[in-house]
Motif scaffolding. Structure first.
Motif, mmCIF file in Angstrom:
data_model
loop_
_atom_site.group_PDB
_atom_site.id
_atom_site.type_symbol
_atom_site.label_atom_id
_atom_site.label_comp_id
_atom_site.label_asym_id
_atom_site.label_seq_id
_atom_site.Cartn_x
_atom_site.Cartn_y
_atom_site.Cartn_z
ATOM 1 N N LYS A 91 0.806 -1.083 0.165
ATOM 2 C CA LYS A 91 -0.028 0.049 0.009
ATOM 3 C C LYS A 91 0.917 1.374 -0.055
ATOM 4 O O LYS A 91 0.359 2.341 -0.393
ATOM 5 C CB LYS A 91 -0.792 0.073 1.374
ATOM 6 N N ASP A 92 2.059 1.158 0.682
ATOM 7 C CA ASP A 92 2.848 2.252 0.579
ATOM 8 C C ASP A 92 3.794 2.604 -0.821
ATOM 9 O O ASP A 92 4.605 3.466 -0.862
ATOM 10 C CB ASP A 92 4.167 2.250 1.579
ATOM 11 N N VAL A 94 5.948 0.484 -2.281
ATOM 12 C CA VAL A 94 7.122 -0.308 -2.126
ATOM 13 C C VAL A 94 7.031 -1.616 -2.605
ATOM 14 O O VAL A 94 6.234 -2.283 -2.269
ATOM 15 C CB VAL A 94 7.906 -0.245 -0.901
ATOM 16 N N ASN A 125 -2.302 -6.109 2.294
ATOM 17 C CA ASN A 125 -1.146 -5.339 2.244
ATOM 18 C C ASN A 125 -0.730 -5.052 0.836
ATOM 19 O O ASN A 125 0.225 -4.359 0.514
ATOM 20 C CB ASN A 125 0.119 -6.117 3.027
ATOM 21 N N GLY A 127 -1.259 -3.351 -2.483
ATOM 22 C CA GLY A 127 -1.742 -2.169 -3.026
ATOM 23 C C GLY A 127 -1.637 -2.142 -4.557
ATOM 24 O O GLY A 127 -2.888 -1.542 -5.243
#
Length: 164
Positions: A91-92, A94, A125, A127
């Motif tokens: 989600k970030d 990465v 988790n 994304g």
């Protein structure tokens, strides 16, 4: 002087004016047909859809996620082998995981589902997914490049994009 059977003032069948009009008509017909002929020769797109993500609490060594891919090959030619290089992002944004998936063979005029498990990567988790490359498609680099160009991606999973 040779007598002529045509009426005075009528254009000769060999005159530039008459030939120019015939050429223009032929050219217009060819330009009209060319795009249709090109479309008829274009291979049908191969669609790979991220259809579903489902939590798998019992995966070993750690709980993770089961991913479902739905693949459509409307063309007549089977794709064998078909191997994909996928990157999964958190989600970030990465990169969380890289996968080399063997999803073939994919017969011609067929829709198939493939399932793969992601241990230690919870569904919530994930994304986005990126089709990074086509590692193999039929035989040879030319076939691999042609497959890569034909593939389109889609996602039915809310909040998770699948891009190429």
């Amino acid at each position: 002087m040779i007598p002529s059977a045509r009426a005075a003032g009528a254009p000769s069948p060999f005159s530039p004016r008459r030939g120019g009009l015939a050429f223009a008509g032929l050219a217009a017909a060819l330009f009209t047909l060319a795009p249709a002929a090109a479309r008829a020769e274009d291979p049908a797109p191969i669609t790979i859809e991220l259809n579903r993500l489902e939590p798998q609490p019992d995966l070993k060594p750690a709980a993770g996620c089961r991913a479902w891919l739905l693949m459509r090959n409307p063309g007549a030619e089977a794709l064998d082998p078909l191997r994909l290089d996928l990157l999964l992002f958190g989600k970030d944004g990465v990169i969380a995981r890289r996968l080399a998936l063997d999803v073939g063979p994919l017969p011609g005029a067929k829709t198939m589902a493939r399932v793969f498990d992601l241990s230690a990567l919870p569904c919530e988790n994930i994304g986005s997914v990126l089709l990074n490359d086509v590692l193999a498609c039929n035989k040879g680099d030319d076939a691999r490049a042609a497959c890569a160009a034909r593939i389109t991606t889609a996602s039915r999973v809310t909040g998770v994009n699948f891009e190429k």
